[in-house]
Structures are given as C-alpha cells and as structure tokens.
Design a protein around this motif. Structure first.
Motif, PDB file in Angstrom:
ATOM      1  N   SER A  72      52.206  31.453  52.654  1.00 43.56           N
ATOM      2  CA  SER A  72      52.369  32.553  51.528  1.00 43.56           C
ATOM      3  C   SER A  72      53.705  32.578  50.773  1.00 43.56           C
ATOM      4  CB  SER A  72      52.452  34.222  51.980  1.00 43.56           C
ATOM      5  OG  SER A  72      53.391  34.495  52.667  1.00 43.56           O
TER       6      SER A  72
ATOM      7  N   VAL B  19      51.577  37.003  47.854  1.00 47.05           N
ATOM      8  CA  VAL B  19      51.847  38.191  48.469  1.00 47.05           C
ATOM      9  C   VAL B  19      52.314  39.302  47.405  1.00 47.05           C
ATOM     10  CG1 VAL B  19      52.571  39.814  50.323  1.00 47.05           C
ATOM     11  CG2 VAL B  19      51.622  37.240  50.924  1.00 47.05           C
TER      12      VAL B  19
ATOM     13  N   MET C  23      45.563  36.688  46.352  1.00 46.58           N
ATOM     14  CA  MET C  23      46.546  37.702  46.169  1.00 46.58           C
ATOM     15  C   MET C  23      46.365  38.642  47.401  1.00 46.58           C
ATOM     16  SD  MET C  23      46.805  38.534  41.970  1.00 46.58           S
ATOM     17  CE  MET C  23      45.048  38.484  41.953  1.00 46.58           C
ATOM     18  N   ALA C  24      47.481  38.691  48.291  1.00 44.73           N
ATOM     19  CA  ALA C  24      47.542  39.987  49.093  1.00 44.73           C
ATOM     20  C   ALA C  24      48.268  40.926  48.744  1.00 44.73           C
ATOM     21  CB  ALA C  24      48.235  39.255  50.455  1.00 44.73           C
ATOM     22  N   VAL C  25      48.451  41.934  49.324  1.00 40.36           N
ATOM     23  CA  VAL C  25      49.146  43.173  49.080  1.00 40.36           C
ATOM     24  C   VAL C  25      49.768  43.947  50.320  1.00 40.36           C
ATOM     25  CG1 VAL C  25      48.982  45.592  47.959  1.00 40.36           C
ATOM     26  CG2 VAL C  25      47.847  43.808  46.763  1.00 40.36           C
TER      27      VAL C  25
ATOM     28  N   GLU D 266      40.459  43.646  44.044  1.00 37.63           N
ATOM     29  CA  GLU D 266      41.663  42.878  44.342  1.00 37.63           C
ATOM     30  C   GLU D 266      42.512  43.342  45.477  1.00 37.63           C
ATOM     31  OE1 GLU D 266      42.059  40.070  40.150  1.00 37.63           O
ATOM     32  OE2 GLU D 266      43.053  42.090  40.548  1.00 37.63           O
TER      33      GLU D 266
ATOM     34  N   GLY E  87      43.151  42.001  48.762  1.00 37.79           N
ATOM     35  CA  GLY E  87      44.499  42.021  49.209  1.00 37.79           C
ATOM     36  C   GLY E  87      45.047  42.339  50.401  1.00 37.79           C
ATOM     37  N   THR E  88      44.584  43.652  51.040  1.00 34.58           N
ATOM     38  CA  THR E  88      45.213  44.431  52.372  1.00 34.58           C
ATOM     39  C   THR E  88      43.945  43.915  53.470  1.00 34.58           C
ATOM     40  OG1 THR E  88      43.735  46.161  51.588  1.00 34.58           O
ATOM     41  CG2 THR E  88      46.257  46.023  51.251  1.00 34.58           C
TER      42      THR E  88
ATOM     43  N   ASN F 231      42.437  38.603  52.276  1.00 37.88           N
ATOM     44  CA  ASN F 231      43.684  37.663  51.823  1.00 37.88           C
ATOM     45  C   ASN F 231      45.080  37.913  52.382  1.00 37.88           C
ATOM     46  OD1 ASN F 231      42.272  36.480  49.858  1.00 37.88           O
ATOM     47  ND2 ASN F 231      42.543  37.938  48.209  1.00 37.88           N
TER      48      ASN F 231
END
Length: 407
Positions: free
Chosen positions: A261, A284, A311-313, A344, A348-349, A352
C-alpha cells in the motif's frame, strides 16, 4: 478447543462478492466449520450437507465481513493535546514538527514508557475498535527511533493479540522521523539505528511488513529505498506514508518495490496512480489526518477510480495528526470529505483493507475465507457510513465463535 460447525440464518449479508451492490444477499445463510466459511447463499438454497448444522438466528440483521483497520499507530506513549491547541492557534503540521513537536514529542513519551505501560495505554484504544466490529488491526512502531524502544513497541503490539479477540499485524516504522540527535544525518540514523532495529525485530519474529514516512520533514525517496532494500533482503513486504504534504514521488517509488500500500496520498499525481495500478498497490485513504490537520488538498479519488486502484480506509489512529479511535467515523469522513461512496467505504474497511495487509483469507463472506463477521442493528450497508457518533454493532463473530464480548 475448536469451534463447532454452525449455520447462521435470518440475515441480510453484504458479502462483497458477485455483481450485486455490496454483494448483498437477502434472507441469507452462512455455514461455517472450524476451518472457516463452507457455504453462503440464500436461505432457501441451503445445501443438504450443512442443513443439520446448529442454527443461529441473527434476527434479520445486517451482516458484513468483520472490519479491518489497516493503518494505525495504536501503541504509543503520551498525547499531544498541546499541539492540537498550537495548530488551532495557526501553526502548521510542519511548523510543529520543526519546533520539536510532532512525532518527536511522542518519541520522548514512548521511550519513557515500559512495555506494560504501553499495553495498558493501548488496551482502551483497541477495545474501542473491537467494539465497532474490528477483527484485524495493523499496528506500527516508529515512536521509539532507537533500537530498544522500537522493539518494545512491537512486543507490546504482539501481546495485545493475546489479550483481546483481535488479530494484530505489525509494521516496522523505524523510518518515521529523524531524531534530534541525528538531525541532518539521516543516513547515519539509518545505518546505526533503523536498519539494525529492523534486523533485530525480524530475528525476533516481530515484523509483518516494513513502512516509512517519505516527506520533506522525514525521509527522502532515496533514503526510504535503503530501508526497502533491507526489507526485501529479509523477505518482508513494504508499504509507505506518501504524498501527504507534498509530492516527492514516494508512491511510485513504493510501487516499484511492489508495495502492499501507499497511504495518505493527498498530493498523488496521475503518474503515481498509474504506477500503483500497475503494481497492484492499494491506496489507503486516511481522512482522520486530513480532518485533524485542517487540510484542503483531497486525495485524487477520481483518478484512483479511473485506473482501478483499490482504495482502503483506515483510522490512522495516532496521538498527533489523527487522534481518531473510530473506523466507522473514518468511513463517514471518507464519504463526506472525499466523496467516496458508502460501498467503497465498506470495501475499504474490509476486502481492500485486507489486501493492504497482504491478507487473502478475510474481508469478504465467501467459501474458504475466515468466519469473521460483524452483525449490525441496521437494514442496509450504507447506514454504516451514513451515521456518525453512533455504533450500530450488535455482535462480532470471530473465527465462527459467536460469544465475542464487546468492550
């Protein structure tokens, strides 16, 4: 003792698989064994081979994969509330750092803390994440900047997993800041502290990945490359704090190393996005730091979408630039501040975020994956990003076990 076989029924499952939005299955059922998820689908299609499993009625609630916080600095000493005041009085993040605050101030507090002190301070933080449905947490070192304290932080992080129903993945972040006694001598710090600490941590089995901070107030790309070369020699994956305050080309450089990442990315350009897309490097997104620092430059979400970069969060939970202890709030912020969609934000949580940690066994509800679920008092997955200051979690099911206590 291994958990028994089980069949979870009467729920709406956001599986994050298939073509439907959220992979949503109405009136879903999921069969689990001690080895993970065996089957998931519509309740009227339960296979005969699992129909006799003990049933657990989830009361029509929403089920998602358990959440994953893939970027935290959860283990640290002290706090930086005074710097919060400084920034509100007009000081920038760079000005705070150059005045001896920022990361270096937390280094002083962390060096003074014992391993037991670090664990005691971290437990309420990790409990708050678990209480929001988080089953996997990444924790970085980087507030020691000497060999002994870097190792102590990583040992404390590993021990948290033995104290709570959570899986901890550690990242060595010795290249986080240059301590005052090495000012202007970044290469000497790498030679004498960072790289020896990395080798010692790896020898002790304390490292899952290697991180760095590529920024004008931290390390240049060529200096980070030295750390990544050492990580590669040890067989460790890399990730990078990049393009948060300026564009030094860190994300593209990290992608060249096949980084898991690149994180923050407010100043990322299209060349960096392309490099990440080609390498499969996850972006991220960390809205907590953007919010706390009152930044105005948003990460290029549309470019990341355009080039298919996952896309991660994450929370970026840390004592200075993102003292945020809520992954649900991070999801809301990603939507509200950066215009990510709720779908997303959930991906993302979950899936991803798993990819950002190099994990392929979680983040979705599908056969062969871990039976890690969050059960919510909600009807639709968008509710998880819609509300803030409210926790709708009903129950965590980790590894198929249904009696996971909340904090």
């Amino acid at each position: 003792m291994r958990q028994p076989n089980a069949l979870f029924v009467n729920c709406r499952a956001a599986t994050l698989t298939g073509d439907a939005p959220y992979g949503l299955i109405e009136d879903a059922a999921t069969a689990v064994t001690p080895d993970g998820i065996l089957w998931t689908g519509k309740a009227d299609e339960i296979p005969a081979a699992v129909a006799h499993y003990p049933r657990h009625d989830l009361g029509g609630r929403l089920v998602t994969p358990a959440l994953i916080d893939c970027h935290t600095h959860l283990v640290h000493g002290g706090n930086r509330a005074n710097e919060f005041e400084m920034r509100l009085n007009g000081a920038s993040y760079e000005e705070v750092a150059r005045a001896g605050g920022g990361i270096v101030s937390t280094v002083r507090a962390t060096r003074a803390a014992s391993e037991e002190d670090l664990i005691a301070a971290a437990l309420p933080r990790i409990d708050a994440l678990i209480a929001e449905g988080v089953s996997t947490v990444e924790i970085k070192s980087g507030y020691g900047l000497d060999i002994d304290t870097e190792l102590r932080m990583l040992r404390a992080a590993r021990r948290l997993a033995a104290l709570r129903p959570v899986e901890v993945h550690t990242s060595f972040l010795g290249a986080h800041a240059i301590p005052p006694d090495y000012k202007g001598r970044a290469d000497a710090y790498l030679d004498e502290v960072c790289l020896p600490a990395l080798k010692a941590a790896h020898a002790e089995g304390l490292v899952d990945a290697v991180d760095g901070f590529c920024e004008g107030i931290a390390f240049a790309p060529q200096e980070i490359a030295r750390v990544f070369d050492a990580a590669r020699a040890l067989g460790l994956p890399v990730k990078l704090h990049a393009e948060q305050l300026s564009n030094l080309g860190g994300a593209a450089m990290a992608a060249g190393y096949g980084a898991l990442s690149a994180d923050h990315l407010e100043y990322l350009d299209e060349a960096g996005v392309n490099a990440m897309a080609e390498a499969g490097t996850v972006a991220v997104i960390l809205p907590g730091a953007f919010y706390a620092l009152r930044e105005t430059k948003v990460p290029p979400i549309d470019l990341l979408r355009k080039h298919g970069v996952p896309m991660a969060v994450a929370t970026d939970l840390n004592p200075g630039s993102s003292p945020m202890n809520s992954l649900l709030l991070a999801m809301n912020m990603a939507c509200t501040l950066f215009r990510m969609t709720p779908e997303e934000a959930l991906a993302g949580t979950t899936c991803n975020a798993a990819k950002a940690l190099g994990l392929s066994d979680r983040g979705r509800i599908a056969p062969g994956l871990r039976a890690d679920f969050a059960v919510w008092n909600a009807e639709h997955p968008a509710e998880l990003s819609y509300r803030f200051g409210f926790n709708p979690l009903h129950q965590c099911i980790i590894g198929g076990w249904i009696d996971i206590p909340l904090a």
